[in-house]
Design a protein around this motif. Sequence first.
Motif, PDB file in Angstrom:
ATOM      1  N   CYS A   3       6.091  87.335   0.537  1.00  0.00           N
ATOM      2  CA  CYS A   3       6.096  86.121   0.249  1.00  0.00           C
ATOM      3  C   CYS A   3       6.422  85.134  -0.676  1.00  0.00           C
ATOM      4  CB  CYS A   3       4.819  85.437   1.167  1.00  0.00           C
ATOM      5  SG  CYS A   3       4.555  86.015   2.527  1.00  0.00           S
ATOM      6  N   CYS A  37       2.594  90.467   0.123  1.00  0.00           N
ATOM      7  CA  CYS A  37       3.243  90.926   2.199  1.00  0.00           C
ATOM      8  C   CYS A  37       4.898  90.049   1.132  1.00  0.00           C
ATOM      9  CB  CYS A  37       2.759  89.930   2.773  1.00  0.00           C
ATOM     10  SG  CYS A  37       1.352  90.449   3.182  1.00  0.00           S
ATOM     11  N   ARG A  48      -2.368  92.600  16.732  1.00  0.00           N
ATOM     12  CA  ARG A  48      -1.323  92.100  14.706  1.00  0.00           C
ATOM     13  C   ARG A  48      -3.079  91.624  14.572  1.00  0.00           C
ATOM     14  NH1 ARG A  48       2.169  91.787  11.792  1.00  0.00           N
ATOM     15  NH2 ARG A  48       2.554  90.155  11.596  1.00  0.00           N
ATOM     16  N   SER A  49      -3.866  90.696  15.505  1.00  0.00           N
ATOM     17  CA  SER A  49      -4.805  89.800  14.329  1.00  0.00           C
ATOM     18  C   SER A  49      -5.677  90.541  13.922  1.00  0.00           C
ATOM     19  CB  SER A  49      -5.598  88.950  15.799  1.00  0.00           C
ATOM     20  OG  SER A  49      -6.651  88.323  15.223  1.00  0.00           O
ATOM     21  N   LEU A  77      -2.340  88.278  -2.212  1.00  0.00           N
ATOM     22  CA  LEU A  77      -2.219  88.477  -0.663  1.00  0.00           C
ATOM     23  C   LEU A  77      -0.527  87.979  -0.388  1.00  0.00           C
ATOM     24  CD1 LEU A  77      -2.884  89.082   2.186  1.00  0.00           C
ATOM     25  CD2 LEU A  77      -3.892  86.727   3.193  1.00  0.00           C
ATOM     26  N   MET A 132      -4.923  92.389  11.054  1.00  0.00           N
ATOM     27  CA  MET A 132      -4.501  91.659   9.491  1.00  0.00           C
ATOM     28  C   MET A 132      -5.757  90.946  10.034  1.00  0.00           C
ATOM     29  SD  MET A 132      -1.700  90.408   8.934  1.00  0.00           S
ATOM     30  CE  MET A 132       0.034  91.325   9.661  1.00  0.00           C
ATOM     31  N   GLU A 173      -2.812  81.035   5.039  1.00  0.00           N
ATOM     32  CA  GLU A 173      -3.395  82.819   4.864  1.00  0.00           C
ATOM     33  C   GLU A 173      -2.216  83.837   6.387  1.00  0.00           C
ATOM     34  OE1 GLU A 173      -7.110  83.370   4.242  1.00  0.00           O
ATOM     35  OE2 GLU A 173      -7.088  85.896   5.292  1.00  0.00           O
ATOM     36  N   ASN A 174      -2.522  82.681   7.377  1.00  0.00           N
ATOM     37  CA  ASN A 174      -2.059  82.789   8.610  1.00  0.00           C
ATOM     38  C   ASN A 174      -0.675  82.933   8.133  1.00  0.00           C
ATOM     39  OD1 ASN A 174      -3.994  82.781  10.206  1.00  0.00           O
ATOM     40  ND2 ASN A 174      -4.065  81.103  11.361  1.00  0.00           N
ATOM     41  N   GLY A 205      -8.116  89.454  12.069  1.00  0.00           N
ATOM     42  CA  GLY A 205      -8.440  87.784  11.613  1.00  0.00           C
ATOM     43  C   GLY A 205     -10.028  87.830  12.529  1.00  0.00           C
ATOM     44  N   LYS A 221       0.067  86.152   6.610  1.00  0.00           N
ATOM     45  CA  LYS A 221      -0.134  87.623   7.187  1.00  0.00           C
ATOM     46  C   LYS A 221       0.687  87.140   8.521  1.00  0.00           C
ATOM     47  CE  LYS A 221      -3.739  86.392   8.915  1.00  0.00           C
ATOM     48  NZ  LYS A 221      -5.670  86.519   9.357  1.00  0.00           N
ATOM     49  N   TYR A 222       1.291  85.949   9.787  1.00  0.00           N
ATOM     50  CA  TYR A 222       1.942  86.139  10.392  1.00  0.00           C
ATOM     51  C   TYR A 222       3.098  86.116  10.476  1.00  0.00           C
ATOM     52  CZ  TYR A 222      -2.875  86.699  12.681  1.00  0.00           C
ATOM     53  OH  TYR A 222      -3.686  87.614  13.303  1.00  0.00           O
TER      54      TYR A 222
END
Length: 268
Positions: free
Chosen positions: A132, A130, A220-221, A126, A224, A160-161, A226, A164-165
């Motif tokens: 990251c 992204c 958005r959540s 993940l 993703m 994970e948050n 969520g 993701k965010y």
Amino acid sequence: HTYAVSVGFIDMAPAQGVLLCFEDMSEKEQASQMRRDFVANVSHELRTPLTALMGFIETLQGPARRDDTAIDRFLGIMQSEAARMERLVRDLLSLSRVESEERVRAADPVDLGRIIGSVLHTLRPLAKACGCEIVFDPPEGVLVPGNSDQLQQVFTNLIENAIKYGGKGNTITITLDGSAPETSLRVPAVIVWVADQGPGIDPLHIPRLTERFYRVDAHRSREMGGTGLGLAIVKHIINRHRGRLRIESTPGQGSVFTVILPRLTRDA
Ligand code: ADP
């Protein structure tokens, strides 16, 4: 005291106005109101993917019956809607499991560095998707008394948050301090910081983030994947471990989620 406020509009010319009714809510009423809100939220969250599924099934039985391209596309959407329902049911079960426990039942020594390392291993794809970078230099042998599955869930949800965010190309720094001298816990403690350089969170939202189904940006959540339950689960697990969760954020610069847990001592 908490007051339920209902607003009524009076439309009796010539005196037009607004009528505010303040109603004192007892703790029992508040609890039952929260239960009703929860059931309404769950029903709404389940109904959205269900409605989509029903619609696509109907279309596949009718107009799109012999259209191979449409069949492929609709099956893909149906699969992701079913996956959404599955995630929701999984998170609801996790939440009800941790909520039903007053304290963690079997408190085994849990190596936090190892737990976070294994979470990072699972989340690597993940993070890569992204773009990251994750920085973590685990100290060895930082032990806390607890339930390793539950603690794994805490760091999975927080990291994970952050991925993701945090947005593309974000750097996430995880720091583990096994011998924090002074914390609000007043017992020997361990601190973990999960810091991202994402867009951050408006301070107005911070006190409500751990409420069930509270999201800053619902669209958005959902996009993703969520469920709006992640931080509620985190908070409950940390409470069960007699720890604390602190959330700080500077909009435009990023967020820091701090987990403080009692350290394993000889007499624990
Ligand atoms: P979700 O399933 O929506 O991710 P969570 O309970 O995990 O639910 O988080 C609640 C909300 O908090 C998210 O919808 C998001 O708006 C916000 N949030 C959580 N972590 C971060 C973060 N690291 N940066 C910015 N916003 C965040």
